[in-house]
Design a protein around this motif. Structure first.
Motif, PDB file in Angstrom:
ATOM      1  N   ILE A   1     -85.699 -40.542  39.736  1.00 46.41           N
ATOM      2  CA  ILE A   1     -84.747 -39.971  38.792  1.00 46.41           C
ATOM      3  C   ILE A   1     -84.475 -38.528  39.203  1.00 46.41           C
ATOM      4  CG2 ILE A   1     -85.458 -41.482  36.900  1.00 46.41           C
ATOM      5  CD1 ILE A   1     -87.055 -39.204  35.708  1.00 46.41           C
ATOM      6  N   SER A   2     -83.380 -37.974  38.722  1.00 41.03           N
ATOM      7  CA  SER A   2     -82.960 -36.628  39.125  1.00 41.03           C
ATOM      8  C   SER A   2     -83.919 -35.566  38.590  1.00 41.03           C
ATOM      9  CB  SER A   2     -81.549 -36.339  38.621  1.00 41.03           C
ATOM     10  OG  SER A   2     -81.552 -36.208  37.209  1.00 41.03           O
ATOM     11  N   ASP A   3     -83.832 -34.369  39.174  1.00 45.31           N
ATOM     12  CA  ASP A   3     -84.662 -33.257  38.707  1.00 45.31           C
ATOM     13  C   ASP A   3     -84.351 -32.914  37.253  1.00 45.31           C
ATOM     14  OD1 ASP A   3     -85.876 -33.114  41.154  1.00 45.31           O
ATOM     15  OD2 ASP A   3     -84.689 -31.409  41.884  1.00 45.31           O
ATOM     16  N   VAL A   4     -83.077 -33.042  36.875  1.00 40.37           N
ATOM     17  CA  VAL A   4     -82.701 -32.761  35.493  1.00 40.37           C
ATOM     18  C   VAL A   4     -83.367 -33.757  34.543  1.00 40.37           C
ATOM     19  CG1 VAL A   4     -80.765 -32.728  33.872  1.00 40.37           C
ATOM     20  CG2 VAL A   4     -80.531 -31.648  36.098  1.00 40.37           C
ATOM     21  N   MET A   5     -83.408 -35.038  34.933  1.00 36.32           N
ATOM     22  CA  MET A   5     -84.050 -36.044  34.093  1.00 36.32           C
ATOM     23  C   MET A   5     -85.566 -35.891  34.110  1.00 36.32           C
ATOM     24  SD  MET A   5     -81.434 -37.372  32.836  1.00 36.32           S
ATOM     25  CE  MET A   5     -82.094 -38.733  31.881  1.00 36.32           C
ATOM     26  N   LEU A   6     -86.105 -35.417  35.220  1.00 35.69           N
ATOM     27  CA  LEU A   6     -87.537 -35.117  35.256  1.00 35.69           C
ATOM     28  C   LEU A   6     -87.884 -34.047  34.236  1.00 35.69           C
ATOM     29  CD1 LEU A   6     -88.440 -35.131  39.059  1.00 35.69           C
ATOM     30  CD2 LEU A   6     -89.419 -36.617  37.311  1.00 35.69           C
TER      31      LEU A   6
ATOM     32  N   PRO B   1     -78.821 -29.135  30.548  1.00 38.94           N
ATOM     33  CA  PRO B   1     -77.698 -30.025  30.848  1.00 38.94           C
ATOM     34  C   PRO B   1     -77.984 -31.510  30.657  1.00 38.94           C
ATOM     35  CG  PRO B   1     -78.647 -29.143  32.864  1.00 38.94           C
ATOM     36  CD  PRO B   1     -79.291 -28.406  31.733  1.00 38.94           C
ATOM     37  N   SER B   2     -79.250 -31.882  30.495  1.00 39.72           N
ATOM     38  CA  SER B   2     -79.596 -33.301  30.425  1.00 39.72           C
ATOM     39  C   SER B   2     -79.512 -33.872  29.018  1.00 39.72           C
ATOM     40  CB  SER B   2     -81.017 -33.501  30.953  1.00 39.72           C
ATOM     41  OG  SER B   2     -81.960 -32.807  30.144  1.00 39.72           O
ATOM     42  N   VAL B   3     -79.072 -33.077  28.032  1.00 36.07           N
ATOM     43  CA  VAL B   3     -79.044 -33.573  26.658  1.00 36.07           C
ATOM     44  C   VAL B   3     -77.619 -33.878  26.218  1.00 36.07           C
ATOM     45  CG1 VAL B   3     -81.187 -32.429  25.999  1.00 36.07           C
ATOM     46  CG2 VAL B   3     -79.038 -31.194  25.774  1.00 36.07           C
TER      47      VAL B   3
ATOM     48  N   LEU C   1     -74.717 -35.154  32.484  1.00 35.03           N
ATOM     49  CA  LEU C   1     -76.130 -34.835  32.238  1.00 35.03           C
ATOM     50  C   LEU C   1     -76.731 -34.111  33.432  1.00 35.03           C
ATOM     51  CD1 LEU C   1     -77.234 -38.190  30.553  1.00 35.03           C
ATOM     52  CD2 LEU C   1     -76.526 -36.075  29.418  1.00 35.03           C
ATOM     53  N   ASP C   2     -75.940 -33.222  34.008  1.00 32.43           N
ATOM     54  CA  ASP C   2     -76.345 -32.522  35.231  1.00 32.43           C
ATOM     55  C   ASP C   2     -75.544 -31.217  35.312  1.00 32.43           C
ATOM     56  OD1 ASP C   2     -77.534 -31.988  37.655  1.00 32.43           O
ATOM     57  OD2 ASP C   2     -77.073 -33.944  38.535  1.00 32.43           O
ATOM     58  N   TYR C   3     -75.786 -30.467  36.380  1.00 33.41           N
ATOM     59  CA  TYR C   3     -75.092 -29.188  36.569  1.00 33.41           C
ATOM     60  C   TYR C   3     -73.702 -29.433  37.171  1.00 33.41           C
ATOM     61  CZ  TYR C   3     -79.507 -26.909  35.522  1.00 33.41           C
ATOM     62  OH  TYR C   3     -80.662 -26.479  34.899  1.00 33.41           O
ATOM     63  N   ILE C   4     -72.870 -30.127  36.408  1.00 32.30           N
ATOM     64  CA  ILE C   4     -71.506 -30.464  36.811  1.00 32.30           C
ATOM     65  C   ILE C   4     -70.605 -30.245  35.596  1.00 32.30           C
ATOM     66  CG2 ILE C   4     -69.951 -32.269  37.662  1.00 32.30           C
ATOM     67  CD1 ILE C   4     -72.461 -33.680  38.800  1.00 32.30           C
TER      68      ILE C   4
END
Length: 418
Positions: free
Chosen positions: A58-63, A250-252, A316-319
Protein backbone atom coordinates in the motif's frame (compact mmCIF):
# COMPACT_ATOMS: atom_id res chain seq x y z
CA UNK A 1 -16.64 -19.61 15.72
CA UNK A 2 -18.28 -18.59 12.44
CA UNK A 3 -19.12 -15.06 11.41
CA UNK A 4 -22.81 -15.78 11.93
CA UNK A 5 -22.11 -17.17 15.42
CA UNK A 6 -20.30 -13.94 16.36
CA UNK A 7 -23.16 -11.84 14.99
CA UNK A 8 -25.71 -13.86 16.97
CA UNK A 9 -23.62 -13.69 20.15
CA UNK A 10 -23.32 -9.92 19.81
CA UNK A 11 -27.03 -9.42 19.19
CA UNK A 12 -27.81 -11.52 22.26
CA UNK A 13 -25.64 -9.17 24.35
CA UNK A 14 -27.83 -6.20 23.37
CA UNK A 15 -30.21 -6.98 26.22
CA UNK A 16 -27.39 -6.05 28.63
CA UNK A 17 -27.06 -2.59 27.10
CA UNK A 18 -30.28 -1.43 25.43
CA UNK A 19 -31.90 -0.30 28.68
CA UNK A 20 -28.70 0.69 30.51
CA UNK A 21 -28.75 4.13 32.11
CA UNK A 22 -26.26 6.88 31.31
CA UNK A 23 -24.15 6.17 34.39
CA UNK A 24 -23.71 2.52 33.43
CA UNK A 25 -22.75 3.30 29.87
CA UNK A 26 -20.32 6.01 30.92
CA UNK A 27 -18.69 3.64 33.39
CA UNK A 28 -18.15 1.13 30.58
CA UNK A 29 -16.74 3.81 28.28
CA UNK A 30 -14.34 5.15 30.90
CA UNK A 31 -13.05 1.64 31.53
CA UNK A 32 -12.65 1.10 27.79
CA UNK A 33 -10.56 4.27 27.47
CA UNK A 34 -8.39 3.37 30.46
CA UNK A 35 -7.83 -0.16 29.18
CA UNK A 36 -6.88 1.11 25.74
CA UNK A 37 -4.08 3.20 27.24
CA UNK A 38 -3.03 0.38 29.58
CA UNK A 39 -2.54 -1.94 26.60
CA UNK A 40 -0.62 0.53 24.44
CA UNK A 41 2.49 -1.68 24.24
CA UNK A 42 0.58 -4.73 22.99
CA UNK A 43 -1.36 -2.66 20.46
CA UNK A 44 1.81 -1.06 19.09
CA UNK A 45 3.48 -4.47 18.74
CA UNK A 46 0.56 -5.70 16.64
CA UNK A 47 0.56 -2.46 14.69
CA UNK A 48 4.23 -2.86 13.78
CA UNK A 49 3.47 -6.35 12.50
CA UNK A 50 0.63 -4.96 10.37
CA UNK A 51 2.88 -2.19 9.05
CA UNK A 52 5.66 -4.61 8.14
CA UNK A 53 3.22 -6.85 6.26
CA UNK A 54 1.68 -3.88 4.42
CA UNK A 55 4.91 -2.19 3.30
CA UNK A 56 5.32 -2.48 -0.44
CA UNK A 57 1.64 -3.31 -0.88
CA UNK A 58 0.00 0.00 0.00
CA UNK A 59 1.12 3.60 -0.52
CA UNK A 60 3.08 5.61 2.05
CA UNK A 61 0.00 7.77 2.57
CA UNK A 62 -2.10 4.70 3.39
CA UNK A 63 0.66 3.40 5.64
CA UNK A 64 0.30 6.62 7.61
CA UNK A 65 -3.39 5.87 8.09
CA UNK A 66 -2.45 2.47 9.45
CA UNK A 67 0.37 3.62 11.71
CA UNK A 68 -0.19 4.11 15.43
CA UNK A 69 2.03 5.57 18.12
CA UNK A 70 1.52 6.39 21.78
CA UNK A 71 0.10 9.79 20.90
CA UNK A 72 -2.47 8.38 18.49
CA UNK A 73 -3.58 5.75 20.99
CA UNK A 74 -3.90 8.43 23.66
CA UNK A 75 -5.99 10.48 21.23
CA UNK A 76 -8.23 7.44 20.61
CA UNK A 77 -8.76 7.12 24.36
CA UNK A 78 -9.56 10.82 24.58
CA UNK A 79 -12.14 10.33 21.83
CA UNK A 80 -13.85 7.73 24.02
CA UNK A 81 -13.71 10.05 27.04
CA UNK A 82 -15.20 12.86 24.94
CA UNK A 83 -18.13 10.54 24.24
CA UNK A 84 -18.60 10.06 27.99
CA UNK A 85 -19.15 13.81 28.33
CA UNK A 86 -21.91 13.91 25.70
CA UNK A 87 -25.55 13.99 26.83
CA UNK A 88 -27.24 10.60 26.71
CA UNK A 89 -30.13 10.93 24.26
CA UNK A 90 -31.37 7.36 24.57
CA UNK A 91 -34.96 7.29 25.77
CA UNK A 92 -35.61 11.01 25.38
CA UNK A 93 -39.04 12.11 24.22
CA UNK A 94 -38.75 13.79 20.82
CA UNK A 95 -42.37 14.91 20.66
CA UNK A 96 -45.64 14.60 22.51
CA UNK A 97 -49.07 14.84 20.89
CA UNK A 98 -52.43 14.87 22.66
CA UNK A 99 -55.20 13.22 20.66
CA UNK A 100 -58.77 14.51 20.79
CA UNK A 101 -59.92 11.17 22.29
CA UNK A 102 -57.65 11.63 25.31
CA UNK A 103 -54.74 9.38 24.44
CA UNK A 104 -51.18 10.75 24.36
CA UNK A 105 -48.71 9.86 21.58
CA UNK A 106 -45.02 10.01 22.47
CA UNK A 107 -42.16 9.79 19.97
CA UNK A 108 -39.23 8.24 21.84
CA UNK A 109 -35.58 7.95 20.78
CA UNK A 110 -34.31 4.36 21.06
CA UNK A 111 -31.18 2.42 20.01
CA UNK A 112 -31.00 0.65 16.66
CA UNK A 113 -29.68 -2.67 17.98
CA UNK A 114 -26.67 -4.25 16.28
CA UNK A 115 -24.52 -1.94 14.19
CA UNK A 116 -21.96 -3.56 11.88
CA UNK A 117 -19.00 -1.58 10.55
CA UNK A 118 -16.79 -2.71 7.65
CA UNK A 119 -13.70 -0.56 7.35
CA UNK A 120 -10.21 -0.53 5.90
CA UNK A 121 -6.80 0.42 7.26
CA UNK A 122 -7.69 2.98 9.96
CA UNK A 123 -7.36 1.39 13.41
CA UNK A 124 -8.83 4.44 15.17
CA UNK A 125 -12.18 3.58 13.60
CA UNK A 126 -12.21 0.55 15.90
CA UNK A 127 -12.36 2.57 19.12
CA UNK A 128 -14.52 5.36 17.68
CA UNK A 129 -17.16 2.90 16.48
CA UNK A 130 -17.16 0.96 19.72
CA UNK A 131 -17.51 4.12 21.81
CA UNK A 132 -20.41 5.56 19.85
CA UNK A 133 -22.34 2.30 19.71
CA UNK A 134 -22.01 1.74 23.46
CA UNK A 135 -22.98 5.33 24.29
CA UNK A 136 -26.05 5.10 22.05
CA UNK A 137 -27.16 1.80 23.61
CA UNK A 138 -26.18 -0.36 20.64
CA UNK A 139 -23.87 -3.34 20.24
CA UNK A 140 -21.39 -3.63 17.37
CA UNK A 141 -19.61 -6.11 15.16
CA UNK A 142 -16.46 -4.74 13.56
CA UNK A 143 -14.75 -6.03 10.44
CA UNK A 144 -11.38 -4.46 9.75
CA UNK A 145 -9.45 -4.66 6.51
CA UNK A 146 -6.70 -7.25 6.38
CA UNK A 147 -3.95 -4.60 6.57
CA UNK A 148 -5.09 -3.54 10.05
CA UNK A 149 -6.65 -6.71 11.46
CA UNK A 150 -3.94 -7.48 14.04
CA UNK A 151 -4.01 -3.91 15.34
CA UNK A 152 -7.80 -3.71 15.37
CA UNK A 153 -8.10 -7.07 17.11
CA UNK A 154 -5.66 -5.92 19.81
CA UNK A 155 -7.70 -2.74 20.29
CA UNK A 156 -10.93 -4.72 20.66
CA UNK A 157 -9.25 -7.09 23.12
CA UNK A 158 -8.27 -4.09 25.25
CA UNK A 159 -11.77 -2.59 25.04
CA UNK A 160 -13.39 -5.88 26.02
CA UNK A 161 -11.06 -6.23 29.01
CA UNK A 162 -12.10 -2.77 30.15
CA UNK A 163 -15.78 -3.68 29.80
CA UNK A 164 -15.30 -6.90 31.77
CA UNK A 165 -13.35 -5.09 34.51
CA UNK A 166 -16.44 -3.06 35.48
CA UNK A 167 -18.90 -5.92 35.19
CA UNK A 168 -20.13 -5.37 31.64
CA UNK A 169 -20.81 -8.01 29.01
CA UNK A 170 -17.72 -8.02 26.74
CA UNK A 171 -19.79 -9.32 23.83
CA UNK A 172 -21.34 -5.88 23.32
CA UNK A 173 -18.23 -5.25 21.16
CA UNK A 174 -16.86 -7.95 18.86
CA UNK A 175 -14.53 -8.10 15.87
CA UNK A 176 -14.29 -10.55 12.98
CA UNK A 177 -10.74 -11.84 12.58
CA UNK A 178 -11.84 -13.36 9.26
CA UNK A 179 -11.23 -10.64 6.65
CA UNK A 180 -12.40 -12.69 3.67
CA UNK A 181 -15.09 -11.56 1.23
CA UNK A 182 -17.29 -14.27 2.72
CA UNK A 183 -17.29 -12.67 6.19
CA UNK A 184 -18.29 -9.36 4.61
CA UNK A 185 -21.06 -11.10 2.65
CA UNK A 186 -22.45 -12.66 5.83
CA UNK A 187 -22.53 -9.25 7.53
CA UNK A 188 -24.24 -7.70 4.51
CA UNK A 189 -26.97 -10.35 4.47
CA UNK A 190 -27.58 -11.02 8.18
CA UNK A 191 -31.23 -10.02 7.95
CA UNK A 192 -32.95 -9.84 11.32
CA UNK A 193 -29.63 -9.59 13.16
CA UNK A 194 -27.77 -6.59 11.74
CA UNK A 195 -29.86 -3.45 12.14
CA UNK A 196 -27.47 -1.09 10.33
CA UNK A 197 -24.38 -1.68 8.20
CA UNK A 198 -21.85 1.14 7.84
CA UNK A 199 -18.99 0.80 5.32
CA UNK A 200 -15.99 3.08 5.90
CA UNK A 201 -13.39 3.07 3.18
CA UNK A 202 -12.84 3.59 -0.51
CA UNK A 203 -15.39 3.80 -3.28
CA UNK A 204 -15.11 0.08 -4.06
CA UNK A 205 -15.98 -1.02 -0.53
CA UNK A 206 -18.88 1.40 -0.26
CA UNK A 207 -20.26 0.43 -3.65
CA UNK A 208 -20.04 -3.28 -2.80
CA UNK A 209 -21.95 -2.79 0.45
CA UNK A 210 -24.63 -0.58 -1.07
CA UNK A 211 -25.17 -2.98 -3.99
CA UNK A 212 -24.96 -6.30 -2.13
CA UNK A 213 -26.37 -5.61 1.33
CA UNK A 214 -29.84 -6.86 2.19
CA UNK A 215 -29.60 -5.22 5.62
CA UNK A 216 -30.04 -1.44 6.00
CA UNK A 217 -26.85 0.27 4.78
CA UNK A 218 -25.52 3.82 5.03
CA UNK A 219 -23.49 5.19 2.10
CA UNK A 220 -20.45 6.91 3.59
CA UNK A 221 -17.04 8.24 3.06
CA UNK A 222 -16.01 8.81 -0.53
CA UNK A 223 -14.92 12.43 -0.63
CA UNK A 224 -14.21 14.28 -3.86
CA UNK A 225 -14.07 17.56 -1.95
CA UNK A 226 -13.77 20.91 -3.73
CA UNK A 227 -12.42 24.32 -2.78
CA UNK A 228 -13.54 27.17 -5.03
CA UNK A 229 -11.43 30.35 -5.02
CA UNK A 230 -13.81 33.13 -5.95
CA UNK A 231 -12.91 36.35 -7.79
CA UNK A 232 -13.47 38.17 -4.49
CA UNK A 233 -11.28 35.84 -2.44
CA UNK A 234 -8.53 36.92 -0.07
CA UNK A 235 -5.81 35.04 -1.95
CA UNK A 236 -3.47 34.61 1.02
CA UNK A 237 -6.38 33.14 2.96
CA UNK A 238 -7.17 30.85 0.02
CA UNK A 239 -3.61 29.50 -0.07
CA UNK A 240 -3.67 28.82 3.66
CA UNK A 241 -7.00 26.99 3.43
CA UNK A 242 -5.96 24.87 0.45
CA UNK A 243 -2.60 23.90 1.94
CA UNK A 244 -4.46 22.63 4.99
CA UNK A 245 -7.28 20.98 3.06
CA UNK A 246 -4.90 19.14 0.74
CA UNK A 247 -1.78 18.37 2.76
CA UNK A 248 -2.60 18.13 6.47
CA UNK A 249 -3.75 14.53 5.96
CA UNK A 250 -4.36 13.69 2.31
CA UNK A 251 -5.48 10.11 2.99
CA UNK A 252 -8.77 11.04 4.66
CA UNK A 253 -12.18 11.60 3.09
CA UNK A 254 -12.42 15.29 4.02
CA UNK A 255 -9.17 16.20 2.22
CA UNK A 256 -9.48 18.47 -0.82
CA UNK A 257 -9.18 16.74 -4.20
CA UNK A 258 -10.22 19.54 -6.60
CA UNK A 259 -9.44 23.25 -6.70
CA UNK A 260 -11.60 25.56 -8.81
CA UNK A 261 -10.28 29.05 -9.49
CA UNK A 262 -12.14 32.05 -10.94
CA UNK A 263 -10.52 33.27 -14.14
CA UNK A 264 -10.29 36.84 -12.79
CA UNK A 265 -7.74 35.77 -10.15
CA UNK A 266 -6.16 32.77 -11.89
CA UNK A 267 -3.02 34.56 -13.11
CA UNK A 268 -2.28 35.91 -9.64
CA UNK A 269 -3.45 32.96 -7.57
CA UNK A 270 -2.19 29.90 -9.43
CA UNK A 271 1.52 30.83 -9.09
CA UNK A 272 0.91 31.38 -5.36
CA UNK A 273 -0.76 27.98 -5.13
CA UNK A 274 2.04 26.21 -7.01
CA UNK A 275 4.70 27.84 -4.84
CA UNK A 276 2.97 26.79 -1.61
CA UNK A 277 2.17 23.24 -2.68
CA UNK A 278 5.30 22.35 -4.65
CA UNK A 279 8.28 24.68 -4.23
CA UNK A 280 7.83 25.51 -0.55
CA UNK A 281 7.09 21.91 0.40
CA UNK A 282 10.10 20.62 -1.53
CA UNK A 283 12.34 23.19 0.14
CA UNK A 284 11.01 22.09 3.54
CA UNK A 285 11.72 18.41 2.79
CA UNK A 286 8.02 17.62 2.47
CA UNK A 287 6.22 15.72 -0.27
CA UNK A 288 5.18 18.18 -3.01
CA UNK A 289 1.66 18.09 -4.39
CA UNK A 290 1.27 17.05 -8.02
CA UNK A 291 -0.98 19.57 -9.76
CA UNK A 292 -3.16 18.12 -12.51
CA UNK A 293 -4.22 21.09 -14.58
CA UNK A 294 -7.00 21.75 -17.04
CA UNK A 295 -5.85 23.62 -20.21
CA UNK A 296 -6.65 27.08 -18.80
CA UNK A 297 -4.70 26.44 -15.60
CA UNK A 298 -1.84 24.87 -17.59
CA UNK A 299 -1.55 28.11 -19.56
CA UNK A 300 -0.64 29.89 -16.31
CA UNK A 301 1.57 27.43 -14.38
CA UNK A 302 3.46 24.21 -15.18
CA UNK A 303 2.04 20.90 -14.02
CA UNK A 304 0.60 17.60 -15.22
CA UNK A 305 -2.19 17.82 -17.81
CA UNK A 306 -5.43 16.66 -16.21
CA UNK A 307 -6.84 13.45 -17.65
CA UNK A 308 -10.52 12.66 -18.25
CA UNK A 309 -10.92 10.99 -14.83
CA UNK A 310 -8.98 13.43 -12.67
CA UNK A 311 -11.99 15.52 -11.69
CA UNK A 312 -13.86 12.36 -10.65
CA UNK A 313 -11.12 10.76 -8.55
CA UNK A 314 -10.65 10.58 -4.81
CA UNK A 315 -6.85 10.59 -4.91
CA UNK A 316 -6.19 10.19 -1.15
CA UNK A 317 -2.67 11.30 -2.01
CA UNK A 318 -0.55 14.38 -2.71
CA UNK A 319 -2.42 15.11 -5.95
CA UNK A 320 -4.75 18.03 -6.68
CA UNK A 321 -6.86 18.56 -9.80
CA UNK A 322 -7.13 22.25 -10.78
CA UNK A 323 -9.63 23.93 -13.10
CA UNK A 324 -10.27 27.55 -14.03
CA UNK A 325 -13.93 28.61 -14.17
CA UNK A 326 -15.69 31.77 -15.34
CA UNK A 327 -18.12 32.31 -12.45
CA UNK A 328 -19.46 31.05 -9.16
CA UNK A 329 -22.32 29.53 -11.15
CA UNK A 330 -19.88 27.50 -13.23
CA UNK A 331 -18.12 26.37 -10.04
CA UNK A 332 -21.43 25.19 -8.60
CA UNK A 333 -22.28 23.45 -11.87
CA UNK A 334 -18.93 21.64 -11.85
CA UNK A 335 -19.35 20.54 -8.24
CA UNK A 336 -22.86 19.25 -8.86
CA UNK A 337 -21.56 17.20 -11.77
CA UNK A 338 -18.46 15.76 -10.08
CA UNK A 339 -18.96 15.89 -6.32
CA UNK A 340 -19.66 12.91 -4.06
CA UNK A 341 -21.72 15.30 -1.88
CA UNK A 342 -19.28 15.17 1.03
CA UNK A 343 -17.68 18.60 1.68
CA UNK A 344 -17.18 21.71 -0.44
CA UNK A 345 -15.76 25.16 0.32
CA UNK A 346 -15.80 28.64 -1.16
CA UNK A 347 -13.16 31.25 -0.38
CA UNK A 348 -14.67 34.70 -0.89
CA UNK A 349 -15.21 38.06 0.76
CA UNK A 350 -18.43 38.57 -1.18
CA UNK A 351 -21.49 37.69 0.90
CA UNK A 352 -23.79 37.31 -2.11
CA UNK A 353 -21.48 34.81 -3.79
CA UNK A 354 -21.03 32.94 -0.52
CA UNK A 355 -24.80 32.66 -0.12
CA UNK A 356 -25.23 31.55 -3.74
CA UNK A 357 -22.61 28.84 -3.23
CA UNK A 358 -24.12 27.61 0.05
CA UNK A 359 -27.59 27.43 -1.46
CA UNK A 360 -26.44 25.92 -4.76
CA UNK A 361 -24.16 23.14 -3.52
CA UNK A 362 -25.98 19.98 -2.45
CA UNK A 363 -23.38 18.40 -0.14
CA UNK A 364 -23.43 17.25 3.47
CA UNK A 365 -21.10 20.05 4.58
CA UNK A 366 -20.59 23.41 2.86
CA UNK A 367 -17.90 25.81 4.08
CA UNK A 368 -17.31 29.54 3.64
CA UNK A 369 -13.66 30.54 4.16
CA UNK A 370 -12.90 27.32 6.09
CA UNK A 371 -10.90 24.18 5.25
CA UNK A 372 -12.90 21.06 4.40
CA UNK A 373 -10.80 19.16 6.95
CA UNK A 374 -13.27 20.09 9.69
CA UNK A 375 -15.90 17.60 8.50
CA UNK A 376 -15.38 15.32 11.45
CA UNK A 377 -17.55 14.16 14.31
CA UNK A 378 -15.12 15.36 16.94
CA UNK A 379 -14.87 18.82 15.38
CA UNK A 380 -18.67 19.01 15.12
CA UNK A 381 -19.10 18.31 18.83
CA UNK A 382 -20.19 14.69 18.39
CA UNK A 383 -17.31 13.23 20.42
CA UNK A 384 -16.02 10.90 17.74
CA UNK A 385 -17.81 9.66 14.64
CA UNK A 386 -19.02 6.53 12.96
CA UNK A 387 -18.47 7.90 9.47
CA UNK A 388 -19.53 10.68 7.11
CA UNK A 389 -22.82 9.95 5.41
CA UNK A 390 -23.06 11.28 1.87
CA UNK A 391 -26.71 10.30 1.48
CA UNK A 392 -29.83 12.04 2.80
CA UNK A 393 -31.84 9.25 4.47
CA UNK A 394 -31.53 8.51 7.50
CA UNK A 395 -28.28 10.32 8.25
CA UNK A 396 -26.22 13.03 6.57
CA UNK A 397 -22.72 14.27 7.37
CA UNK A 398 -20.77 13.12 10.45
CA UNK A 399 -22.68 10.32 12.18
CA UNK A 400 -22.93 10.60 15.94
CA UNK A 401 -25.28 9.39 18.66
CA UNK A 402 -28.51 10.63 17.08
CA UNK A 403 -27.66 8.93 13.78
CA UNK A 404 -27.17 5.62 15.63
CA UNK A 405 -30.69 5.85 17.00
CA UNK A 406 -34.18 5.39 15.71
CA UNK A 407 -37.52 6.12 17.37
CA UNK A 408 -40.69 4.40 18.33
CA UNK A 409 -44.13 5.71 19.16
CA UNK A 410 -45.53 5.08 22.63
CA UNK A 411 -49.27 5.60 22.94
CA UNK A 412 -50.86 5.85 26.38
CA UNK A 413 -54.59 5.92 26.95
CA UNK A 414 -57.46 4.80 29.14
CA UNK A 415 -59.30 2.23 27.01
CA UNK A 416 -59.77 4.16 23.76
CA UNK A 417 -60.92 2.14 20.72
CA UNK A 418 -61.29 3.03 17.05
Amino acid sequence: MTTLDIIRKTKAAWSALRDADAETKNRLLTAMADSLVDHTAEILTCNETDLEAARGHISDVMLDRLRLDEGRIAAMAEGIRATVKLPDHTGRILSETHHANGMTIYKKQVPLGLVAIIYESRPNVTSDAAALTVKSGNVCVLRSGKEAVRTSTAIVKALKQGISAVGGDPDIVNILEDTSHESARVLMTADGLVDLLIPRGGAGLIRACVEQATVPCIQTGTGICHVYVDEYADLDKAVKIIVNAKTSRPSVCNAEEVCLVHRAVAERFLPMLRKALTEDRTAAGQIPVELRLDPRAAAVIPGTPAGPADFDTEFLDYILAVRVVDSVDEAIEHIQAHSTHHSEAIVTENDANAEKFVNGVDSAAVYVNVSTRFTDGGEFGLGCEMGISTQKLHARGPMGLDELSTYQYIIRGSGQTR
